[in-house]
Design an enzyme around this catalytic site. Structure first.
Site, mmCIF file in Angstrom:
data_model
loop_
_atom_site.group_PDB
_atom_site.id
_atom_site.type_symbol
_atom_site.label_atom_id
_atom_site.label_comp_id
_atom_site.label_asym_id
_atom_site.label_seq_id
_atom_site.Cartn_x
_atom_site.Cartn_y
_atom_site.Cartn_z
ATOM 1 N N GLY A 128 3.139 -6.401 8.849
ATOM 2 C CA GLY A 128 1.786 -5.842 8.973
ATOM 3 C C GLY A 128 0.739 -6.557 8.134
ATOM 4 O O GLY A 128 -0.321 -6.937 8.622
ATOM 5 N N VAL B 26 0.844 -1.198 0.000
ATOM 6 C CA VAL B 26 0.000 0.000 0.000
ATOM 7 C C VAL B 26 0.878 1.247 0.000
ATOM 8 O O VAL B 26 0.539 2.258 -0.611
ATOM 9 C CB VAL B 26 -0.993 0.003 1.203
ATOM 10 C CG1 VAL B 26 -0.277 0.015 2.544
ATOM 11 C CG2 VAL B 26 -1.930 1.196 1.137
ATOM 12 N N GLY B 27 2.031 1.169 0.668
ATOM 13 C CA GLY B 27 2.938 2.316 0.697
ATOM 14 C C GLY B 27 3.692 2.397 -0.619
ATOM 15 O O GLY B 27 4.046 1.376 -1.215
ATOM 16 N N ASP C 81 6.773 -2.287 14.058
ATOM 17 C CA ASP C 81 6.775 -3.284 12.980
ATOM 18 C C ASP C 81 7.656 -2.802 11.838
ATOM 19 O O ASP C 81 7.883 -3.530 10.875
ATOM 20 C CB ASP C 81 5.340 -3.530 12.480
ATOM 21 C CG ASP C 81 5.274 -4.616 11.408
ATOM 22 O OD1 ASP C 81 5.946 -5.661 11.584
ATOM 23 O OD2 ASP C 81 4.591 -4.428 10.396
ATOM 24 N N ARG D 215 -7.832 4.358 5.768
ATOM 25 C CA ARG D 215 -8.500 3.063 5.904
ATOM 26 C C ARG D 215 -7.937 2.268 7.076
ATOM 27 O O ARG D 215 -8.678 1.720 7.897
ATOM 28 C CB ARG D 215 -8.305 2.245 4.617
ATOM 29 C CG ARG D 215 -8.949 2.866 3.400
ATOM 30 C CD ARG D 215 -8.387 2.209 2.135
ATOM 31 N NE ARG D 215 -7.029 2.661 1.885
ATOM 32 C CZ ARG D 215 -6.675 3.443 0.873
ATOM 33 N NH1 ARG D 215 -7.554 3.818 0.003
ATOM 34 N NH2 ARG D 215 -5.425 3.826 0.718
ATOM 35 N N ILE D 216 -6.598 2.209 7.172
ATOM 36 C CA ILE D 216 -5.985 1.383 8.224
ATOM 37 C C ILE D 216 -6.235 2.013 9.598
ATOM 38 O O ILE D 216 -6.619 1.330 10.555
ATOM 39 C CB ILE D 216 -4.480 1.174 7.943
ATOM 40 C CG1 ILE D 216 -4.313 0.362 6.649
ATOM 41 C CG2 ILE D 216 -3.796 0.483 9.115
ATOM 42 C CD1 ILE D 216 -2.876 0.188 6.172
ATOM 43 N N HIS E 33 8.447 -6.186 9.984
ATOM 44 C CA HIS E 33 7.588 -5.615 8.934
ATOM 45 C C HIS E 33 6.618 -6.673 8.394
ATOM 46 O O HIS E 33 6.678 -7.028 7.201
ATOM 47 C CB HIS E 33 8.434 -5.004 7.815
ATOM 48 C CG HIS E 33 7.692 -3.955 7.035
ATOM 49 N ND1 HIS E 33 8.293 -2.861 6.467
ATOM 50 C CD2 HIS E 33 6.370 -3.839 6.716
ATOM 51 C CE1 HIS E 33 7.383 -2.132 5.846
ATOM 52 N NE2 HIS E 33 6.209 -2.711 5.981
ATOM 53 N N ARG F 198 5.816 3.385 8.717
ATOM 54 C CA ARG F 198 7.131 3.357 8.097
ATOM 55 C C ARG F 198 8.165 3.815 9.127
ATOM 56 O O ARG F 198 7.904 4.756 9.898
ATOM 57 C CB ARG F 198 7.207 4.313 6.893
ATOM 58 C CG ARG F 198 6.554 3.816 5.620
ATOM 59 C CD ARG F 198 7.312 2.630 5.015
ATOM 60 N NE ARG F 198 6.700 2.159 3.779
ATOM 61 C CZ ARG F 198 5.786 1.199 3.691
ATOM 62 N NH1 ARG F 198 5.341 0.586 4.777
ATOM 63 N NH2 ARG F 198 5.316 0.828 2.517
ATOM 64 N N ARG G 213 -12.040 14.131 9.485
ATOM 65 C CA ARG G 213 -12.913 13.196 8.751
ATOM 66 C C ARG G 213 -14.081 12.863 9.666
ATOM 67 O O ARG G 213 -14.136 11.755 10.238
ATOM 68 C CB ARG G 213 -12.118 11.949 8.365
ATOM 69 C CG ARG G 213 -10.813 12.316 7.659
ATOM 70 C CD ARG G 213 -10.100 11.127 7.132
ATOM 71 N NE ARG G 213 -10.831 10.541 6.030
ATOM 72 C CZ ARG G 213 -10.286 9.724 5.132
ATOM 73 N NH1 ARG G 213 -9.024 9.414 5.212
ATOM 74 N NH2 ARG G 213 -11.024 9.215 4.161
#
Ligand code: GLV
Length: 347
Positions: A314, A102-103, A288, A182-183, A312, A264, A207
């Site tokens: 996730g 996603v990143g 993570d 979203r996450i 990492h 990140r 939001r």
């Protein structure tokens, strides 16, 4: 040249890679990870000439630069830096880059935009897996699971003791999120059943609709870091968030603050985090993601009991990773056919 690179070149030649591109009607794709789920590679092979890196460690840069030359598309991962040099090496025929993540901070999207190269990524599919892992990491950190587990094996467990290995519960706590995409929203939804006193979130723009679902309040960064018992980082790495968690930010945090990062490593000044943990400016951290990845075995963070570090993972849920492999393939197939990608970075 090391023998394994020679072998790779021979293999790619035999796979009829870019050297025969002009003779083939199929577009050519270079895949930097041979270990993505086969279902994605099979999809690609139906309509493309596919050549792949052959090891389960990231493709060396020199090899990437050599192999991307002449390709129509690049299937990459967050372990590959796709910058101007790689795009230049690819050549003007490169139509799209798709990352199995996603990143996309590892891709120079501005450079892609200038060249008309489309960029695909894999949001949504990994939201639940990543939110789940974030909760697992948070609970492992606040309830000291790994530290306690080590005591079982190293003889530190002498008897049940009333105040031994106590942690700090989520119930009644203030949880602050940096990022509420979203996450972030799914993390918040999973925290609600633990009955926190309040969830706040920091984003450029509030939001309200999404926040109402989890009763979260929009606050600025300063308020969030000063008041939170738990800080959860779930934002993208951008020039604005790069090392936003620096010495000055850690100084403002509460001394019982538990810092969780599944976004990140680059959002944190890791030396400042280490200082904050050793001087007890904050209570503990669950990470993570780090800088670099993997973290060298002599990294000072690995010596601290109040840190939980994961490699990492996730989105590392089997079905999620399989679907990520297919979405990346479908993004490339659509990009090569000038069709709408399933998930495309707007440039
Ligand atoms: C993982 O970090 C991803 O960006 O998918």
């Amino acid at each position: 040249m090391p023998p394994r690179l020679v072998l790779a070149q021979v293999r790619n030649f035999l796979q009829l890679g870019h050297r025969t591109r002009r003779m083939s009607s199929k577009p050519s794709v270079y895949v930097t990870r041979p270990d993505v789920d086969d279902s994605g590679l099979e999809l690609l092979r139906k309509s493309c000439q596919v050549s792949t890196w052959h090891e389960t460690f990231p493709v060396p840069r020199s090899e990437l630069i050599r192999e991307v030359a002449g390709k129509d598309a690049l299937y990459c991962a967050l372990t590959d830096k796709v910058d101007k040099e790689v795009l230049d090496a690819a050549g003007p025929q490169l139509k799209c880059v798709a990352t199995i993540s996603v990143g996309y901070d590892h891709i120079d999207v501005e450079e892609c935009r200038k060249r008309g190269i489309r960029v695909g990524f894999t949001p949504d599919v990994l939201t639940d897996a990543t939110a789940e892992l974030t909760l697992a990491l948070l609970l492992a950190t606040n309830r000291r699971l790994f530290e306690a587990n080590r005591q079982v094996y190293n003889g530190g467990w002498k008897s049940w003791a009333p105040m031994w290995m106590c942690g700090q519960g989520l119930k009644g706590s203030r949880v602050g999120l940096l990022g509420f995409g979203r996450i972030g929203q799914e993390i918040a939804a999973r925290i609600v059943p633990f009955k926190p006193a309040e969830i706040t979130y920091t984003t450029r723009t509030a939001r309200p609709e999404e926040a109402a679902a989890v009763n979260a309040r929009h606050v600025d960064f300063d308020e969030m870091i000063r008041n939170s018992d738990f800080i959860v980082v779930c934002c993208a790495l951008t020039p604005q968030t790069k090392e936003i968690f620096n010495a000055s930010a850690f100084q403002k945090m509460k001394s019982n603050c538990i810092f969780i990062n599944t976004a990140r490593g680059g959002v944190v000044d890791q030396k400042a985090l280490h200082d904050a943990l050793t001087t007890k400016q904050i209570q503990a951290a669950g990470l993570d993601v780090t800088t670099p990845e993997p973290l060298p075995l002599d990294d000072p963070l690995l010596k601290l009991d109040n840190v939980v570090i994961l490699p990492h993972i996730g989105s590392a849920d089997i079905e999620t990773r399989k679907e990520m492999s297919r979405i990346t393939a479908r993004n490339i197939i659509a990009g090569l056919a000038d069709k709408k990608m399933e998930a495309e970075v707007s440039l």
